[in-house]
Design a protein around this motif. Structure first.
Motif, PDB file in Angstrom:
ATOM      1  N   PHE A   1      38.631  35.216  41.572  1.00  0.00           N
ATOM      2  CA  PHE A   1      37.443  35.795  40.950  1.00  0.00           C
ATOM      3  C   PHE A   1      37.394  37.259  41.391  1.00  0.00           C
ATOM      4  O   PHE A   1      37.980  37.637  42.408  1.00  0.00           O
ATOM      5  CB  PHE A   1      36.177  35.032  41.347  1.00  0.00           C
ATOM      6  CG  PHE A   1      35.658  35.374  42.723  1.00  0.00           C
ATOM      7  CD1 PHE A   1      34.680  36.347  42.897  1.00  0.00           C
ATOM      8  CD2 PHE A   1      36.156  34.730  43.850  1.00  0.00           C
ATOM      9  CE1 PHE A   1      34.204  36.658  44.164  1.00  0.00           C
ATOM     10  CE2 PHE A   1      35.690  35.041  45.112  1.00  0.00           C
ATOM     11  CZ  PHE A   1      34.710  35.999  45.274  1.00  0.00           C
TER      12      PHE A   1
ATOM     13  N   GLU B   1      34.904  41.002  41.603  1.00  0.00           N
ATOM     14  CA  GLU B   1      33.544  41.541  41.696  1.00  0.00           C
ATOM     15  C   GLU B   1      33.611  43.041  41.420  1.00  0.00           C
ATOM     16  O   GLU B   1      34.481  43.729  41.952  1.00  0.00           O
ATOM     17  CB  GLU B   1      32.968  41.266  43.084  1.00  0.00           C
ATOM     18  CG  GLU B   1      31.516  41.659  43.246  1.00  0.00           C
ATOM     19  CD  GLU B   1      30.962  41.256  44.609  1.00  0.00           C
ATOM     20  OE1 GLU B   1      29.746  41.325  44.784  1.00  0.00           O
ATOM     21  OE2 GLU B   1      31.778  40.873  45.488  1.00  0.00           O
TER      22      GLU B   1
ATOM     23  N   PHE C   1      29.556  41.935  28.914  1.00  0.00           N
ATOM     24  CA  PHE C   1      30.014  40.845  29.772  1.00  0.00           C
ATOM     25  C   PHE C   1      29.841  39.485  29.099  1.00  0.00           C
ATOM     26  O   PHE C   1      29.065  39.330  28.143  1.00  0.00           O
ATOM     27  CB  PHE C   1      29.251  40.872  31.105  1.00  0.00           C
ATOM     28  CG  PHE C   1      29.560  42.082  31.940  1.00  0.00           C
ATOM     29  CD1 PHE C   1      30.704  42.128  32.709  1.00  0.00           C
ATOM     30  CD2 PHE C   1      28.711  43.187  31.926  1.00  0.00           C
ATOM     31  CE1 PHE C   1      30.990  43.248  33.479  1.00  0.00           C
ATOM     32  CE2 PHE C   1      28.992  44.305  32.683  1.00  0.00           C
ATOM     33  CZ  PHE C   1      30.143  44.335  33.473  1.00  0.00           C
ATOM     34  N   ARG C   2      30.567  38.494  29.643  1.00  0.00           N
ATOM     35  CA  ARG C   2      30.516  37.128  29.118  1.00  0.00           C
ATOM     36  C   ARG C   2      29.255  36.420  29.611  1.00  0.00           C
ATOM     37  O   ARG C   2      28.632  36.840  30.595  1.00  0.00           O
ATOM     38  CB  ARG C   2      31.739  36.325  29.578  1.00  0.00           C
ATOM     39  CG  ARG C   2      33.071  36.929  29.182  1.00  0.00           C
ATOM     40  CD  ARG C   2      34.217  36.195  29.872  1.00  0.00           C
ATOM     41  NE  ARG C   2      34.123  36.280  31.333  1.00  0.00           N
ATOM     42  CZ  ARG C   2      34.995  35.736  32.174  1.00  0.00           C
ATOM     43  NH1 ARG C   2      36.018  35.049  31.704  1.00  0.00           N
ATOM     44  NH2 ARG C   2      34.847  35.871  33.474  1.00  0.00           N
TER      45      ARG C   2
ATOM     46  N   THR D   1      29.268  33.632  31.085  1.00  0.00           N
ATOM     47  CA  THR D   1      29.571  32.995  32.374  1.00  0.00           C
ATOM     48  C   THR D   1      29.596  33.985  33.535  1.00  0.00           C
ATOM     49  O   THR D   1      29.631  33.572  34.694  1.00  0.00           O
ATOM     50  CB  THR D   1      30.942  32.289  32.301  1.00  0.00           C
ATOM     51  OG1 THR D   1      31.935  33.226  31.859  1.00  0.00           O
ATOM     52  CG2 THR D   1      30.892  31.114  31.340  1.00  0.00           C
ATOM     53  N   ASP D   2      29.606  35.287  33.248  1.00  0.00           N
ATOM     54  CA  ASP D   2      29.579  36.285  34.315  1.00  0.00           C
ATOM     55  C   ASP D   2      28.177  36.348  34.918  1.00  0.00           C
ATOM     56  O   ASP D   2      27.170  36.178  34.221  1.00  0.00           O
ATOM     57  CB  ASP D   2      29.979  37.661  33.774  1.00  0.00           C
ATOM     58  CG  ASP D   2      31.397  37.661  33.212  1.00  0.00           C
ATOM     59  OD1 ASP D   2      32.216  36.859  33.705  1.00  0.00           O
ATOM     60  OD2 ASP D   2      31.671  38.454  32.293  1.00  0.00           O
TER      61      ASP D   2
ATOM     62  N   VAL E   1      28.564  42.603  39.468  1.00  0.00           N
ATOM     63  CA  VAL E   1      28.975  41.563  38.510  1.00  0.00           C
ATOM     64  C   VAL E   1      30.050  40.685  39.139  1.00  0.00           C
ATOM     65  O   VAL E   1      31.028  41.191  39.702  1.00  0.00           O
ATOM     66  CB  VAL E   1      29.520  42.179  37.206  1.00  0.00           C
ATOM     67  CG1 VAL E   1      29.851  41.077  36.198  1.00  0.00           C
ATOM     68  CG2 VAL E   1      28.530  43.171  36.621  1.00  0.00           C
TER      69      VAL E   1
ATOM     70  N   LEU F   1      32.965  38.018  38.215  1.00  0.00           N
ATOM     71  CA  LEU F   1      33.809  37.607  37.089  1.00  0.00           C
ATOM     72  C   LEU F   1      34.570  36.338  37.481  1.00  0.00           C
ATOM     73  O   LEU F   1      35.617  36.409  38.125  1.00  0.00           O
ATOM     74  CB  LEU F   1      34.801  38.727  36.728  1.00  0.00           C
ATOM     75  CG  LEU F   1      34.192  40.103  36.429  1.00  0.00           C
ATOM     76  CD1 LEU F   1      35.293  41.130  36.250  1.00  0.00           C
ATOM     77  CD2 LEU F   1      33.313  40.033  35.199  1.00  0.00           C
TER      78      LEU F   1
ATOM     79  N   CYS G   1      39.000  35.177  37.178  1.00  0.00           N
ATOM     80  CA  CYS G   1      39.484  36.486  36.727  1.00  0.00           C
ATOM     81  C   CYS G   1      40.317  37.109  37.839  1.00  0.00           C
ATOM     82  O   CYS G   1      39.903  37.126  39.008  1.00  0.00           O
ATOM     83  CB  CYS G   1      38.289  37.377  36.378  1.00  0.00           C
ATOM     84  SG  CYS G   1      38.758  39.024  35.826  1.00  0.00           S
TER      85      CYS G   1
ATOM     86  N   LYS H   1      40.243  42.152  35.637  1.00  0.00           N
ATOM     87  CA  LYS H   1      39.236  43.124  36.067  1.00  0.00           C
ATOM     88  C   LYS H   1      39.554  44.510  35.510  1.00  0.00           C
ATOM     89  O   LYS H   1      38.654  45.244  35.058  1.00  0.00           O
ATOM     90  CB  LYS H   1      39.184  43.160  37.594  1.00  0.00           C
ATOM     91  CG  LYS H   1      38.207  44.168  38.159  1.00  0.00           C
ATOM     92  CD  LYS H   1      38.240  44.150  39.680  1.00  0.00           C
ATOM     93  CE  LYS H   1      37.300  45.213  40.257  1.00  0.00           C
ATOM     94  NZ  LYS H   1      37.318  45.210  41.749  1.00  0.00           N
TER      95      LYS H   1
END
Length: 402
Positions: A338, A340, A357-358, A360-361, A376, A378, A381, A386
């Motif tokens: 993930f 950030e 952004f998605r 799910t973010d 944020v 992610l 990811c 990123k």
């Protein structure tokens, strides 16, 4: 069947004649070697004759009656080539009598040896059949033992372990459940894919090696597609109905149904002695349990959203760091990456930035010195993902990366 037997008989006869020719050639080579040695060293010709007779007797005892006749004829013809070789009549009679006797004895022993070899091959085939039968019985016994255990206290124990999981966060529950289920059923690989859209899946947790991508469309896997339609599916079942053109998991089990489809449990590889329809059905039962409990957890998440989510779609600080802990646990346990990011921009750009952004973010925004500082998370990811997100964001004028 008769044609097959006749073909095998012809092949055996051909091989037998090839052996006879090789044995005769072998005798000729040895006989010629003796004669050449005599030519080189000029020793008594009687020695050559006696050695030749000994060779005839040896080949007769070793290979049988047919080779004796062939060698005897060669020995008779040899003096015609080498005039200096003379075989006395008494020695010739002795050679024929003794050679015939040894040939008969050799023939008898050769047949016995051949019969023994055939028996050995037959026993080896029977042994292999028995070993295969034993392996099949072991697999059946293992499946029966598993079925007895699962139908008894086993499944109850598993459900008790799942109930002990932390249920304050849906993603946390799913992540930990994968580990418990894989350990209980002794699965070397187990992956959980979360359904983000009706035809799109994203990897969120798993153990063991994985060949499927982190994000995939349902149509990319026939097994997963069939599981989403029917509750569960296996590779053998799909092979009977569809043509496979790419890598497929061994079986998949759906979590949820209809509009409340949460995802799918995927086992990419499993040994044949562990695999059974019973195993798949029990994992389906566990998935149904997860589905039933997920409803409760999602209701709690809705309450949490009312408490922690803001009108602009961002979350408060407590929720943000709680989610970060969950993602860090996934990364530590399963290696799921993930990222950030931190952004600074003027308040006028806030809605435009958030829209990049998605769903799910996880976003957390706060004001500092008249600017908006947006953090944020992610999920699922890596650095490349990123970098692609930042490429889209830096096009917005006035936005800076913290």
């Amino acid at each position: 069947m008769k044609m097959l037997r006749s073909e095998r008989k012809k092949i055996r006869e051909q091989r037998d004649w090839q052996k006879v020719i090789f044995q005769i050639v072998e005798f000729l080579i040895f006989l010629s070697a003796v004669w050449l040695v005599q030519k080189g060293f000029r020793f008594d010709m009687k020695i050559v004759v006696y050695v030749s007779v000994a060779l005839v007797l040896l080949w007769s005892a070793r290979y049988g009656l047919l080779i004796f006749i062939s060698c005897a004829l060669i020995l008779e013809a040899f003096p015609l080539i080498a005039k200096e070789i003379v075989i006395e009549s008494e020695l010739r009679i002795f050679t024929i009598a003794m050679g015939a006797t040894l040939g008969i004895i050799g023939e008898s022993f050769n047949r016995q040896i051949k019969n023994l070899w055939n028996e050995i091959k037959k026993l080896e085939l029977e042994k292999n059949d028995l070993i295969e039968g034993i392996d099949e019985m072991k697999a059946i016994i293992t499946q029966l033992q598993s079925r007895i255990y699962f139908e008894g206290e086993g499944l109850i124990v598993l459900l008790e372990r799942l109930r002990e999981l932390e249920i304050l966060d849906f993603d946390e529950m799913l992540t930990r459940a994968v580990e418990v289920v894989a350990h209980f059923f002794e699965l070397e690989s187990l992956s959980l894919y979360r359904s983000e859209e009706k035809r799109f899946l994203r990897f969120v947790a798993g153990i063991g090696p994985k060949k499927l991508p982190n994000a995939l469309e349902v149509s990319q896997s026939k097994v997963i597609e069939d599981a989403l339609e029917n509750g569960y599916s296996t590779l053998p079942r799909v092979l009977l109905k569809k043509e496979i053109t790419s890598f497929e998991p061994f079986f998949a089990v759906r979590i949820g149904e209809g509009d409340t489809l949460f995802g799918v449990l995927v086992v990419e590889d499993i040994s044949f002695d562990k695999f059974s329809e019973v195993l798949v059905r029990y994992i389906k039962a566990v998935a149904d349990w997860m589905y039933a409990n997920a409803k409760i957890i999602l209701e709690q998440e809705k309450i949490a959203q009312m408490k922690h989510r803001k009108d602009d779609g961002t979350w408060d600080e407590a929720y943000y760091f709680k989610k970060r802990e969950v993602l860090q646990k996934r990364k530590d346990r399963f290696g799921i990456p993930f990222e950030e990011i931190c952004l600074k921009y003027s308040p006028e750009l806030h809605n435009e930035v958030i829209g990049k952004f998605r769903k799910t973010d996880v976003l957390f925004a706060e004001r500092q010195d008249g600017l908006v500082v947006l953090r944020v998370l992610l999920p699922v990811c890596d650095r490349n993902g990123k970098a692609r997100v930042l490429e889209r964001l830096v096009k917005i004028s006035g936005l800076k990366v913290c």
